[in-house]
Design an enzyme around this catalytic site. Sequence first.
Site, PDB file in Angstrom:
ATOM      1  N   ASP A   1       0.809  -1.228   0.000  1.00 25.14           N
ATOM      2  CA  ASP A   1       0.000   0.000   0.000  1.00 25.14           C
ATOM      3  C   ASP A   1       0.844   1.282   0.000  1.00 25.14           C
ATOM      4  OD1 ASP A   1      -2.304  -1.479  -0.058  1.00 25.14           O
ATOM      5  OD2 ASP A   1      -2.702  -1.319   2.090  1.00 25.14           O
ATOM      6  N   GLU A   2       2.059   1.206  -0.509  1.00 28.10           N
ATOM      7  CA  GLU A   2       2.919   2.395  -0.512  1.00 28.10           C
ATOM      8  C   GLU A   2       3.436   2.743  -1.909  1.00 28.10           C
ATOM      9  OE1 GLU A   2       5.991   2.240   2.392  1.00 28.10           O
ATOM     10  OE2 GLU A   2       4.632   1.840   4.072  1.00 28.10           O
TER      11      GLU A   2
END
Length: 294
Positions: free
Chosen positions: A226-227
Amino acid sequence: MKDFVLTVTCPSTRGIVAAISGYLAAEGCNIIDSSQFDDLETGRFFIRISFISETGTGLDALREGFAGIAAPFDMDYSFHDGEYRLKTLIMVSRFGHCLNDLLYRWRIGALPIDIVGVVSNHLDYQKLVVNHDIPFYHIPVTKETKPAAEARLFELIDQTEAELVVLARYMQVLSDDLCRKMVGQVINIHHSFLPSFKGANPYKQAYQRGVKLIGATAHYVTPELDEGPIIEQETVRITHAQSPQDYVALGRDVEALVLARAIHAHIHHRVFVNGNRTVVFPPSAGSYASERMG
């Protein structure tokens, strides 16, 4: 006349736009839309040009001739057919709001992609997908079968020649190998809050903290969970009178919207990865038009 898109990124210097526009004009092309950005921090230049070939010059000839223009500027460039539909593989688990939204937009022509299949680790949406005449692939995933499941997914990507993978609330972490193999070709959607909440039931956590804004983030998938580089975000306002169930319902809506916007930007070649960030140009006129309006 054919519609084409040219995307270019290169070190920033004088004369780039003049060289590109001069070449297109000489080849009988008319520019109908252009967006550019000069990143003074990184020294990189980005440009997206939508144009029409008025004299019949095709993509192969344009690519071949452009090499001599690109070399002095060290350009990384691509020519795209404006009518080409990107082969897209959608992955989903048990939350179907994003899948349903994408199928509707695809069906009316508002999202011009070629859906080559839907993959799920559950059978919940098999009937829905098959009723749209789209292949459905059930790949169960457990801790013990995860390597075999990932190998099957690799096979499917090769078999379907998928050029884009969309994680429409697919609740399994992809391997580092897959993330690296398809860098810039896998888009994920997840909720986002301020402050941030991870783990089980994030919407309930947000309710308990009295969060007033919830949202969603669509991004390219990288090995860092999620980055990856962010493509699109949106928020919706919450009041003190709303319940945890309201939070979830509003979250579903914003997730579906943000994912569709991110895919739209990607398939129209409006997104440039710029380190850990992205440059996202605005849509060309008419790109949101669909075959069936309303």
